[in-house]
Design an enzyme around this catalytic site. Structure first.
Site, PDB file in Angstrom:
ATOM      1  CB  CYS A  84      43.430  73.519  44.823  1.00  0.00           C
ATOM      2  SG  CYS A  84      42.401  74.728  45.682  1.00  0.00           S
ATOM      3  CB  CYS A  92      39.169  76.319  42.318  1.00  0.00           C
ATOM      4  SG  CYS A  92      40.501  77.275  43.072  1.00  0.00           S
ATOM      5  CG  ASP A 146      41.481  46.112  23.487  1.00  0.00           C
ATOM      6  OD1 ASP A 146      40.453  45.484  23.195  1.00  0.00           O
ATOM      7  OD2 ASP A 146      42.275  46.565  22.635  1.00  0.00           O
ATOM      8  CG  ASP A 187      45.053  49.247  20.800  1.00  0.00           C
ATOM      9  OD1 ASP A 187      44.105  48.520  21.165  1.00  0.00           O
ATOM     10  OD2 ASP A 187      45.553  49.198  19.661  1.00  0.00           O
ATOM     11  CG  ASP A 229      40.083  49.621  23.795  1.00  0.00           C
ATOM     12  OD1 ASP A 229      39.173  48.877  24.185  1.00  0.00           O
ATOM     13  OD2 ASP A 229      40.995  49.262  23.038  1.00  0.00           O
TER      14      ASP A 229
END
Length: 739
Positions: A31, A34, A439, A625, A629
């Site tokens: 979690c 930690c 984009d 994509d 990017d």
């Protein structure tokens, strides 16, 4: 025991300023607490300058001053804190994650099977206690329950026991500590009562507790599993060797690590460029779309710069190396990507925030209950039963299921809308979006170049163009071949290097290639580019007739205009950030009705703009994509990538959408906002449940069995509430900005 420095030296990266960097995979992180513990602990070490944990991939990045420390104290401290460290390898991290998932699933199956059988025996005891069961039969049933429960608790509970042991050993608390205490106390007390032939035993409580907790743990595991193996995926774009030109003019394939600045390498047509450099001889067209976002093939000649990862479309190039194994644009993208992903990993899940105070509160409530009843004169055994009831009734089953249950239902809805999630917390982050950055190339447009419908050719001419295109390896020719569906090449077609393809058909010459090859006037080409600035043009000429200019490009995705308009109507701010040239980006922005756009951007430029928006308080969704990017996808608050994206971008994104339509982006935002509302409802239900149930348990009105049933009931309630998402997600077609 100290870890020898030589074991880690090979995994340390040195820098010129005397600093060192190391990436580690850390086991035992469950979690956000930690994550904070590791970072605070390491930053207290002398010489350690930065320690960052990625909560999703469990990757720890450490930077230190080599004059003040070395890797050994870092690894030793992790061991003292109760965490096991390994050199970071994406493939090994995934493998260890798969092993952990299978372990949880096996434990879940065992506890579920045991719970069903013990409950059958318990029902017989309950009904018998209300009628005429004799002591011997009841004791027999209790012993059978014990024989089932003891190995089940030992096997299925070890997942929690290990975590609790390491927490206590390092003088800290986590949610697994009260779970362990509750299960072991319930099992131990039940065994003691069975030996004494008491009327009640609570094996069913302990096993049911484990079962519901493991359900929540497995849901959480499914949603935390990542596919961000960007280090592996970069290898698909980065060649590992190059053809070095020797002094006598011959070539020799050598590893990139053997190249130095000033060396020359040979890149043939159709090969991916493996180095950053300047062209020393030759000319060609280079496909830079994956790296820079530029859609048009770029003509390059002597003196021009080219980058690793780009594709040489035609022509032979001699390149003088400026960067090879390190320092290339690909390496820069990788560095930006890692930095951005570390920054995004600072996000703390809703469930993690809610659970930070859970363990100490539960321990205090149970301990005070035990001490209080003993001080009031109650014997230790009934007082312990009440304390166990408090531990069980407050057990975090509902809290553990509150978020994962909604995530699982939402994931199914996402799948129906052709969206696949990569990150468990993506739903929460999508729900907070107010600004969307797109984009252009391959995102707002289709990923592959295609032939425009406005080509102006007759069916017979189009068939000839397609058959000619089959004889060329040029990317634009291949796009024409795909668009026409051509199957057979023209038998006498021949390719003129760097110009095009020609053939004789029924005594008539047919040409397909560059406008100059087919005699197209410059003025005609300029007019065509003004009409379609985002297209490249291939000329087709039949005989002596004027040549036709065929527009080839990456045209708008299906539904792009409608989706952008719906997003604007819903109140989202829209921007386009692209590496493509200004004419193409402006054309796309005008078509889509987007006022804010920027062109010619490098990866760092996109990150700078996203960080600027975040500094203004915006919650940014990035949709992209290309390789360029990937860092901005990781830098944004949340990100989505099309399935056609390069592997690196898919790995950096929180979600991937399928198909050619842009509509799934809208659906993802709608579902996420509804899901976040249910997550908050479930957490509220968990709190209300505890506020009602705990006082009854503390006052002694609840047995461990009733506590287990109440705990199970609360888990069922939050699960059923999560299922409501299927109904309410379909009640609106637009995201609710006030959700």
């Amino acid at each position: 025991m100290s870890t020898p420095e030589r074991d880690w030296a090979a995994f340390v990266t040195d820098t010129d300023d005397g600093r060192a960097h190391m990436d580690l995979a850390v086991d035992g992180i469950t979690c956000a607490a930690c994550m904070y513990e590791i970072e605070r602990g390491l930053q207290k070490l002398e010489g350690v300058e930065k320690a960052r944990v990625n909560l999703s991939s469990h990757r720890l990045s450490v930077d230190w001053d080599q004059k003040k420390t070395n890797p050994s104290p870092i690894v030793d401290l992790l061991q003292k804190l109760g965490y096991k460290a390994y050199p970071f390898d994406p493939a090994q991290v995934k493998s260890r994650g798969d092993v952990a998932g299978k372990e949880i699933l096996r434990a879940l199956a065992v506890s579920g099977f045991a719970a069903m059988n013990i409950m059958l025996l318990s029902i017989s005891v309950w009904s018998g206690n209300a009628s005429d069961i004799d002591n011997e039969t009841r004791a027999f049933f209790h012993w059978i329950s014990a024989l089932i429960a003891l190995p089940t608790v030992a096997y299925s509970g070890r997942i929690f026991f290990r975590s609790a042991y390491m927490a206590v050993k390092t003088k800290r608390l986590n949610m697994d500590v009260p779970i362990t205490i509750g299960v072991l106390l319930a099992t131990g007390l039940s065994l003691w009562q069975t030996i004494q032939e008491a009327k009640h035993a609570y094996f069913d409580s302990a096993v049911m507790l484990l079962f519901f907790l493991l359900v929540g743990r497995y849901f959480d595991h499914l949603m935390r599993r990542k596919t961000r193996a960007f280090a592996e995926n970069l290898a698909t774009l980065k060649a590992e060797s190059a053809a070095k030109i020797l002094e006598d003019g011959t070539t020799l394939d050598v590893p990139l690590s053997k190249l130095t600045v000033g060396d020359r390498v040979l890149v043939r047509a159709g090969e991916r460029i493996s180095v950053d450099g300047r062209i020393a001889a030759g000319s060609s067209e280079v496909d830079q779309s994956l790296v820079t976002g530029e859609t048009l093939l770029q003509f390059v000649a002597k003196g021009d710069l080219v980058y690793a990862g780009t594709m040489n479309a035609d022509g032979v190039l001699e390149i003088e190396v400026t960067a090879a194994a390190k320092g290339t644009l690909l390496d820069e993208v990788n560095r930006l990507l890692e930095t951005a992903m570390e920054g995004r990993s600072r996000y703390v899940h809703i469930a993690d925030r809610a659970s930070q105070l859970y363990a100490p509160v539960v321990h205090a409530a149970a301990l005070l209950t035990l001490v209080g009843w003993i001080m009031l004169g109650m014997a230790w055994q009934p007082a312990l039963v009440i304390a166990i009831s408090v531990l069980i009734i407050t057990c975090p089953c509902a809290l553990g299921l509150a978020i994962p249950a909604v995530q699982v239902v939402a994931s199914g809805l996402f799948f129906n809308e052709r969206v696949l999630l990569n990150a468990g917390d993506a739903i929460e982050r999508l729900a907070g979006v107010d600004t969307i950055v797109f984009d252009k190339t391959g995102t707002l447009t289709l990923p592959e170049a295609s032939l425009s419908k406005d080509h102006g050719l007759s069916p017979e001419q189009l068939d000839l163009a397609g058959r000619l295109a089959l004889s060329s390896s040029h990317p634009l020719s291949q796009a024409i071949a795909r668009a026409t569906g051509a199957q057979q090449i023209l038998p006498d077609a021949k390719e003129v290097t760097g110009k095009g393809v020609e053939a004789i058909v029924d005594g008539t010459q047919v040409k397909l290639g560059s406008p100059a090859f087919c005699g197209v006037a410059d003025a005609k080409l300029v007019q065509a580019r003004d009409r379609q600035p985002d297209a490249s043009f291939v000329a087709f000429q039949l005989g002596e007739a004027d040549a036709h200019l065929l527009p080839v490009g990456q045209f708008m995705r299906e539904g792009a205009t409608e989706t952008i308009q719906k997003l604007k109507d819903a109140g989202f701010s829209i921007e386009i950030l692209s590496g493509d040239h200004a004419g193409a980006v402006k054309h796309a922005a005008d078509v889509l009705g987007v006022d804010c756009w920027k062109a010619g951007l490098k990866p760092q430029d996109k990150i700078n703009r996203i960080e600027e928006l975040k500094a203004q308080g915006k919650n940014v969704l990035m949709v992209g994509d290309g390789l360029n990017d990937a860092p901005s996808l990781a830098a944004a608050n949340v990100s989505i990538s099309p399935v056609s994206a390069v592997h690196v971008s898919q790995a950096a994104a929180d979600a991937v959408f399928l198909g050619d339509s842009l509509a799934p982006v809208m659906s993802a935002l709608t579902i996420s906002q509804k899901a976040r509302g249910l997550m908050n409802q479930n957490l509220a239900l968990s709190v209300i449940y505890n506020l009602i149930a705990v006082p009854f348990a503390v006052l002694g009105f609840v047995t461990p069995l009733v506590a287990a049933l109440a705990m199970s009931g609360s888990s069922i309630i939050v699960t059923l509430n999560a299922v409501r998402l299927r109904m309410i997600a379909g009640t609106t077609t637009q995201p609710d900005q006030e959700a």
